[in-house]
Write an enzyme that holds these catalytic residues in place. Structure first.
Site, short mmCIF file in Angstrom:
data_model
loop_
_atom_site.label_atom_id
_atom_site.label_comp_id
_atom_site.label_asym_id
_atom_site.label_seq_id
_atom_site.Cartn_x
_atom_site.Cartn_y
_atom_site.Cartn_z
N GLN A 1 12.35 -23.01 33.36
CA GLN A 1 11.79 -23.99 32.43
C GLN A 1 12.87 -24.91 31.86
OE1 GLN A 1 8.65 -24.56 31.93
NE2 GLN A 1 7.82 -22.75 32.93
N HIS B 1 9.42 -14.33 31.00
CA HIS B 1 8.36 -14.41 32.03
C HIS B 1 8.45 -13.13 32.86
CE1 HIS B 1 6.59 -15.82 35.86
NE2 HIS B 1 6.00 -16.77 35.17
N LYS C 1 9.18 -27.11 39.67
CA LYS C 1 8.98 -27.45 38.25
C LYS C 1 9.84 -28.64 37.85
CE LYS C 1 8.19 -22.64 36.89
NZ LYS C 1 6.77 -22.43 36.72
N ASP D 1 17.58 -17.52 33.26
CA ASP D 1 16.41 -17.98 33.98
C ASP D 1 16.18 -19.44 33.56
OD1 ASP D 1 13.92 -18.65 34.87
OD2 ASP D 1 12.88 -16.92 34.03
N CYS E 1 1.95 -15.20 32.38
CA CYS E 1 2.94 -14.26 32.93
C CYS E 1 3.97 -13.86 31.88
CB CYS E 1 3.64 -14.82 34.16
SG CYS E 1 2.54 -15.06 35.53
N1 7TS Z 1 10.73 -18.00 34.78
C1 7TS Z 1 10.05 -18.76 33.90
C2 7TS Z 1 10.60 -18.94 32.53
C3 7TS Z 1 8.85 -19.36 34.30
O1 7TS Z 1 8.20 -20.12 33.44
C4 7TS Z 1 8.39 -19.16 35.62
C5 7TS Z 1 7.08 -19.73 36.09
C6 7TS Z 1 9.15 -18.38 36.49
C7 7TS Z 1 10.31 -17.81 36.04
C8 7TS Z 1 8.75 -18.16 37.89
O2 7TS Z 1 8.82 -19.33 38.62
P1 7TS Z 1 8.37 -19.32 40.15
O3 7TS Z 1 8.55 -20.73 40.57
O4 7TS Z 1 9.28 -18.39 40.84
O5 7TS Z 1 6.94 -18.89 40.16
N2 7TS Z 1 6.20 -20.08 35.06
C9 7TS Z 1 4.90 -20.42 35.21
C10 7TS Z 1 4.11 -20.76 34.13
O6 7TS Z 1 4.49 -20.81 32.98
N3 7TS Z 1 2.88 -21.04 34.57
O7 7TS Z 1 2.85 -20.87 35.91
C11 7TS Z 1 4.11 -20.48 36.30
#
Ligand code: 7TS
Length: 408
Positions: A202, A122, A225, A199, A365
């Site tokens: 997910q 991501h 999430k 990371d 992303c």
């Molecule tokens: N890493 C992964 C693997 C992700 O899927 C996401 C967000 C992030 C980092 C960042 O997370 P945040 O909470 O800091 O924004 N992924 C997604 C997605 O797949 N659709 O919207 C956000």
């Protein structure tokens, strides 16, 4: 007992109509919905307990501090950290990764060093490292993956030379759902002398994650999430690494003593928590973790394998569909990307929305991964604890309808 009908009763948002159709929420990889216990705990906190933490000598502040720190302890146990001092509250996974890139990276990465990523990352696990590389003269390299998102482990051996200072990889692809071989990547990276960040944005919501068993150095998590509220995330770091790192942001909370021209840092984990934190959100995340523990993370994972196994079978019957990611449901999590003929993913998402089905379309992303797949965009359905096979059927039916409509 894992009973989706019972679980769904805890999620008021799911019981609504969108465009006159029952809502089918298939975008949990972007953000999960929140169960009543989380919503109620945050409401209760504001009604009965709110005050700033770590400051007051009065009762309310002491209770707020206890609830906030108690949430940290729950999260530490959830990921099996050795100590709650290894659990830093951030805003989200993005901020957790940036914290490491700034506070650790700026002190350990130098010109000529390499930061090794994978091709499924991501942007949150790419851009902070590109920035670090640009500032330090280091370079960013990528472990190749195949079209299902599986890592080329022979290439890992070749790439892990003595210039690699950090390996940063995702536990689970947010597009393909592919689960990466975390233990092996971590062990091999350590053997080559690199520090490892995983990371877990997910992965952690969907599978039991044990930082000690994995021996990972840093783990980034987003609360929203995993049934928790937005605005709260976690950085786990091994204590000895966090101890020797300078702070990321500075100001109140994170200091022990300040004179006119110097300051001494607070103990872990507060050294990394400058300013008033997201108190209600941390408490909400603690309750989300209680909820996941009650469901049992092994049952959460099994539910997802069952649902993905059904989804892969059912969706592959849709004429003209291209499903991305592993065919084996045990090799993947609850996200499934697809395209239908030549239809743009955004058009598909609009048609699905018209029928009450919420999915995401675009590059999610993960532009480098889409470049690798050779498509500018994919549609993505993502599942969680409250999703059921009948929703897979709805998705498949509307996709079949869409195909006829677009061909028509
Ligand atoms: N890493 C992964 C693997 C992700 O899927 C996401 C967000 C992030 C980092 C960042 O997370 P945040 O909470 O800091 O924004 N992924 C997604 C997605 O797949 N659709 O919207 C956000």
């Amino acid at each position: 007992m894992f009973d989706v009908d019972v679980i769904r009763q805890d999620f008021p948002i799911l019981h609504q109509q969108v465009n006159g159709k029952p809502l089918v929420y298939l975008d949990s990889a972007a953000s999960s919905q929140k169960p009543l216990p989380v919503i109620q705990a945050m409401d209760e906190y504001y009604r009965t307990t709110h005050a700033n933490v770590h400051r007051g000598i009065y009762q309310l502040s002491e209770r707020a501090t206890e609830a906030y720190e108690n949430a940290r302890k729950k999260i530490a146990r959830f990921i099996n950290a050795r100590s709650w001092r290894e659990v830093v509250f951030t805003r989200n996974a993005t901020e957790s990764i940036n914290l490491v890139a700034y506070a650790w990276g700026r002190h350990h990465v130098k010109a000529g060093d390499t930061i090794l990523l994978t091709e499924v990352e991501h942007h949150a696990n790419i851009v902070p490292w590109q920035q670090l590389a640009a500032e330090t003269g280091a370079s960013v390299a990528y472990l190749p993956v195949d079209e299902r998102g599986c890592c080329d482990m022979a290439a890992l051996e070749l790439l892990l030379d003595n210039t690699v200072k950090l390996v940063a990889f995702t536990q689970m692809s947010n597009v393909l759902g592919t689960i990466l071989p975390a233990e092996e990547i971590i062990a091999r990276s350590h053997a080559a002398g690199a520090v490892v960040l995983m990371d877990g944005a997910q992965g952690v919501p969907h599978m039991a994650t044990d930082v000690q068993a994995l021996d990972v150095d840093f783990l980034a998590i987003s609360g929203h999430k995993m049934l928790g509220p937005t605005g709260i995330g976690i950085l786990y770091g091994k204590r000895h690494i966090l101890e020797e790192m300078p702070p990321f942001l500075t100001g109140g909370e994170m200091i022990r003593r300040v004179t006119k021209d110097s300051a001494e840092w607070n103990d872990l984990p507060w050294k990394f928590e400058a300013g008033t934190p997201a108190i209600a959100e941390a408490i909400g995340l603690g309750v989300a973790v209680d909820y996941l523990n009650r469901l049992d993370m092994h049952s959460v994972r099994q539910h997802e394998i069952d649902l993905m196994s059904y989804a892969l079978r059912r969706l592959s019957q849709v004429e003209g569909i291209c499903l991305y990611g592993p065919h084996d449901p045990t090799a993947r999590g609850g996200a499934i990307a697809f395209n239908l003929g030549d239809t743009h993913a955004h058009d598909l998402a609009s048609i699905l929305d018209h029928e009450g089905i919420a999915i995401r379309a675009g590059h999610h992303c993960a532009m480098p991964l889409h470049q690798k797949l050779g498509v500018p965009a994919t549609a993505r359905a993502s599942f969680y604890v409250y999703n059921q096979p009948s929703e897979v059927d709805r998705l498949a039916e509307v996709l079949e309808m869409a195909r006829q409509l677009l061909e028509g």
